[in-house]
Design a protein around this motif. Structure first.
Motif, mmCIF file in Angstrom:
data_model
loop_
_atom_site.group_PDB
_atom_site.id
_atom_site.type_symbol
_atom_site.label_atom_id
_atom_site.label_comp_id
_atom_site.label_asym_id
_atom_site.label_seq_id
_atom_site.Cartn_x
_atom_site.Cartn_y
_atom_site.Cartn_z
ATOM 1 N N ASN A 109 -9.664 14.466 11.234
ATOM 2 C CA ASN A 109 -11.231 14.496 10.601
ATOM 3 C C ASN A 109 -11.244 13.047 9.854
ATOM 4 O O ASN A 109 -10.337 12.573 9.237
ATOM 5 C CB ASN A 109 -11.353 15.717 9.596
ATOM 6 N N VAL A 110 -12.470 12.486 10.080
ATOM 7 C CA VAL A 110 -12.702 11.211 9.807
ATOM 8 C C VAL A 110 -12.360 10.970 8.225
ATOM 9 O O VAL A 110 -11.858 9.728 7.651
ATOM 10 C CB VAL A 110 -14.082 10.634 10.026
ATOM 11 N N ALA A 111 -12.694 11.934 7.529
ATOM 12 C CA ALA A 111 -12.376 11.995 5.968
ATOM 13 C C ALA A 111 -10.806 11.786 5.829
ATOM 14 O O ALA A 111 -10.281 11.121 4.922
ATOM 15 C CB ALA A 111 -12.958 12.805 5.135
ATOM 16 N N ALA A 112 -9.985 12.561 6.378
ATOM 17 C CA ALA A 112 -8.432 12.654 6.354
ATOM 18 C C ALA A 112 -7.891 11.163 6.751
ATOM 19 O O ALA A 112 -7.126 10.758 6.225
ATOM 20 C CB ALA A 112 -8.107 14.019 7.165
ATOM 21 N N ALA A 113 -8.513 11.071 7.733
ATOM 22 C CA ALA A 113 -8.066 9.563 8.676
ATOM 23 C C ALA A 113 -8.496 8.552 7.687
ATOM 24 O O ALA A 113 -7.439 7.576 7.693
ATOM 25 C CB ALA A 113 -8.917 9.448 9.739
ATOM 26 N N SER A 114 -9.646 8.420 6.868
ATOM 27 C CA SER A 114 -9.631 7.312 5.986
ATOM 28 C C SER A 114 -8.696 7.376 5.116
ATOM 29 O O SER A 114 -8.411 6.205 4.482
ATOM 30 C CB SER A 114 -11.169 7.496 5.414
ATOM 31 N N ALA A 115 -8.230 8.475 4.510
ATOM 32 C CA ALA A 115 -7.431 8.382 3.285
ATOM 33 C C ALA A 115 -5.871 8.002 3.784
ATOM 34 O O ALA A 115 -5.398 7.048 3.016
ATOM 35 C CB ALA A 115 -7.209 10.120 2.787
ATOM 36 N N VAL A 116 -5.477 8.315 4.957
ATOM 37 C CA VAL A 116 -4.246 7.697 5.572
ATOM 38 C C VAL A 116 -4.420 6.170 5.689
ATOM 39 O O VAL A 116 -3.545 5.441 5.552
ATOM 40 C CB VAL A 116 -4.218 8.328 6.905
ATOM 41 N N ALA A 117 -5.665 5.805 6.226
ATOM 42 C CA ALA A 117 -5.640 4.263 6.725
ATOM 43 C C ALA A 117 -5.916 3.548 5.136
ATOM 44 O O ALA A 117 -5.378 2.506 5.140
ATOM 45 C CB ALA A 117 -7.040 4.204 7.566
ATOM 46 N N PHE A 118 -6.515 4.129 4.500
ATOM 47 C CA PHE A 118 -6.666 3.369 3.236
ATOM 48 C C PHE A 118 -5.391 3.123 2.251
ATOM 49 O O PHE A 118 -5.046 2.213 1.828
ATOM 50 C CB PHE A 118 -7.885 3.899 2.347
ATOM 51 N N TYR A 119 -4.511 4.380 2.596
ATOM 52 C CA TYR A 119 -3.237 4.154 1.613
ATOM 53 C C TYR A 119 -2.598 3.095 2.279
ATOM 54 O O TYR A 119 -1.949 2.471 1.955
ATOM 55 C CB TYR A 119 -2.587 5.626 1.811
ATOM 56 N N GLN A 120 -2.366 3.131 3.694
ATOM 57 C CA GLN A 120 -1.405 2.327 4.582
ATOM 58 C C GLN A 120 -2.010 0.764 4.276
ATOM 59 O O GLN A 120 -1.319 -0.238 4.080
ATOM 60 C CB GLN A 120 -1.263 2.780 5.786
ATOM 61 N N LEU A 121 -3.279 0.595 4.590
ATOM 62 C CA LEU A 121 -3.770 -0.702 4.925
ATOM 63 C C LEU A 121 -4.427 -1.323 3.537
ATOM 64 O O LEU A 121 -4.419 -2.633 3.720
ATOM 65 C CB LEU A 121 -4.873 -0.480 5.969
ATOM 66 N N ALA A 122 -4.584 -0.412 2.788
ATOM 67 C CA ALA A 122 -5.230 -1.142 1.698
ATOM 68 C C ALA A 122 -4.104 -0.991 0.102
ATOM 69 O O ALA A 122 -3.678 -1.860 -0.215
ATOM 70 C CB ALA A 122 -6.464 -0.523 1.237
ATOM 71 N N LEU A 123 -3.788 0.200 -0.205
ATOM 72 C CA LEU A 123 -3.048 0.440 -1.271
ATOM 73 C C LEU A 123 -1.640 -0.183 -1.186
ATOM 74 O O LEU A 123 -1.071 -1.085 -1.813
ATOM 75 C CB LEU A 123 -2.962 1.736 -1.598
ATOM 76 N N MET A 124 -0.970 -0.013 0.071
ATOM 77 C CA MET A 124 0.208 -0.531 0.457
ATOM 78 C C MET A 124 0.218 -2.032 0.498
ATOM 79 O O MET A 124 1.167 -2.871 0.025
ATOM 80 C CB MET A 124 0.761 -0.061 1.501
ATOM 81 N N HIS A 125 -0.892 -2.682 1.024
ATOM 82 C CA HIS A 125 -0.930 -4.272 1.198
ATOM 83 C C HIS A 125 -1.068 -4.680 -0.320
ATOM 84 O O HIS A 125 -0.388 -5.584 -0.703
ATOM 85 C CB HIS A 125 -2.142 -4.304 1.832
ATOM 86 N N ARG A 126 -1.711 -3.930 -1.358
ATOM 87 C CA ARG A 126 -1.711 -4.532 -2.490
ATOM 88 C C ARG A 126 -0.135 -4.489 -3.223
ATOM 89 O O ARG A 126 0.073 -5.552 -3.762
ATOM 90 C CB ARG A 126 -2.733 -3.713 -3.310
ATOM 91 N N LYS A 127 0.445 -3.318 -2.887
ATOM 92 C CA LYS A 127 1.851 -3.471 -3.604
ATOM 93 C C LYS A 127 2.869 -4.186 -3.144
ATOM 94 O O LYS A 127 3.664 -4.920 -3.636
ATOM 95 C CB LYS A 127 2.466 -2.021 -3.214
ATOM 96 N N ASP A 128 2.423 -4.832 -1.654
ATOM 97 C CA ASP A 128 3.257 -5.810 -1.109
ATOM 98 C C ASP A 128 3.055 -7.158 -1.781
ATOM 99 O O ASP A 128 3.968 -7.980 -1.750
ATOM 100 C CB ASP A 128 3.123 -5.823 0.226
#
Length: 275
Positions: free
Chosen positions: A256-275
Motif C-alpha cells: 500500500n502507498v502509505a506503507a511503501a512511503s514509510a519504508v522509502a522515507f526510512y531508507q532514503l531520508a532518515l538513514m541518509h541523515r544518519k550517514d
C-alpha cells in the motif's frame, strides 16, 4: 473568560460548520481567503495553532471548557466563540468519539511556493494523485517521523486538510511543509532546477533496490509515489532520474502507498541523515 455559548439542540445553526457543511463547502473555492478546515482533538488543534492557523470557533463537551481545553482557550481572543454541549448532543456528529471531545474550525493557511518549500530541503516527497485521505494522513505522519523536509502534491489527489487526513496524520500536516505542484508545466524540470534528482517508486525491470548506494549518495532527492492501485503514470516514471523498488518476499509484489512511503522515507531520508 472564554466566550462560552451553550448549544442544546443539534440542529442549531452554530453547528452547521461542524455537522452539515461538506468538505467542498469548507474549501470554498469561490472565496479562497475564507476557506476553512476542521481540526479534531486537542493534540491536532494545538499543532495547528502552533503552526499559526487562525481559529474561527471551537466546539467541545461542556466539561472540557474548564478542563483539558482551558490552556488552549487561554491562548486566544475572548471574542472567538466556544460552543459547548453535553455529550448526548455532540454524539449525533458522525465520528465524534474520535475527536477526544474537542473540535476547532480554522481558516486554511496560505500555501508556500515550490521554491520556498524547497529552501534548505534535502529530502522531499512527491505524491501523484494519491486519492485516499487516510493514506495522505499516514504518509504525512511517516514524513514527519522519518526525515522528509516537505511534501508536494498534485491537485488531483486528496486534500491534506480533509478531516480524515488531518486526524490520521495526528496533526503532522501542520508540521511538515507542503504545497501543490503546478501540473500545467513540468514539475520535474522545476525540481531539477532546484538541484533535486527524482526517484520513482515503481516496479520495472531496471528498478534499483531502495538501498542502492547511488540513491543514498544524492544530496537532494525527491521520492515520487503514485496513486493507490495504478501507481505512477508511465510518463512520470520515464521522466524520473531513478526508478526504485522495495525488495520483497513470499511473492508479494507491492505495498500500500502509505506503507511503501514509510519504508522509502526510512531508507532514503532518515538513514541518509544518519550517514
Amino acid at each position: 473568560m472564554a466566550n462560552i455559548i451553550e448549544i442544546k439542540d443539534f440542529s442549531a445553526p452554530e453547528l452547521d460548520i461542524y455537522a452539515r457543511l461538506t468538505e467542498n463547502q469548507l474549501v470554498n473555492r469561490k472565496d479562497p481567503k475564507n476557506a476553512m478546515f476542521i481540526a479534531e482533538s486537542p493534540l491536532v488543534i494545538e499543532r495547528a495553532l502552533d503552526a499559526g492557523c487562525h481559529p474561527l470557533s471551537f466546539l467541545m463537551e461542556t466539561r472540557h471548557a474548564d478542563g483539558k481545553a482551558k490552556d488552549i482557550l487561554s491562548r486566544y481572543r475572548k471574542d472567538i466563540p466556544v460552543y459547548t454541549a453535553e455529550l448526548e448532543v455532540l454524539t449525533q456528529l458522525t465520528g465524534f468519539h474520535l475527536t477526544r471531545g474537542m473540535l476547532c474550525a480554522m481558516l486554511r493557511p496560505p500555501l508556500p511556493s515550490l521554491e520556498d518549500i524547497c529552501v534548505g530541503a534535502s529530502r522531499i516527497a512527491v505524491l501523484e494523485n494519491v486519492m485516499n485521505p487516510t493514506n495522505i494522513g499516514a504518509i504525512f505522519r511517516s514524513a514527519a517521523a522519518l526525515g522528509i523536509d516537505a511534501v508536494l502534491l498534485t491537485s488531483n489527489g486528496s486534500d491534506p486538510l480533509y478531516r480524515r487526513a488531518v486526524r490520521v496524520s495526528m496533526g503532522t500536516v501542520f508540521q511538515v511543509p507542503w504545497t501543490y505542484l503546478d501540473c500545467e508545466s513540468s514539475w520535474q524540470d522545476a525540481l531539477h532546477a532546484l538541484g533535486f534528482k527524482t526517484a520513482a517508486m515503481a516496479l520495472r525491470d531496471d528498478s534499483l533496490p531502495i538501498y542502492d548506494a547511488a540513491l543514498m549518495g544524492e544530496e537532494k532527492l525527491a521520492i515520487v509515489l503514485g496513486t493507490e492501485g495504478d501507481g505512477l503514470a508511465s510518463g512520470t516514471i520515464d521522466d524520473c532520474d531513478y526508478t526504485v523498488r522495495i525488495p520483497m518476499s513470499h511473492g508479494v509484489d507491492s505495498l500500500n502507498v502509505a506503507a511503501a512511503s514509510a519504508v522509502a522515507f526510512y531508507q532514503l531520508a532518515l538513514m541518509h541523515r544518519k550517514d
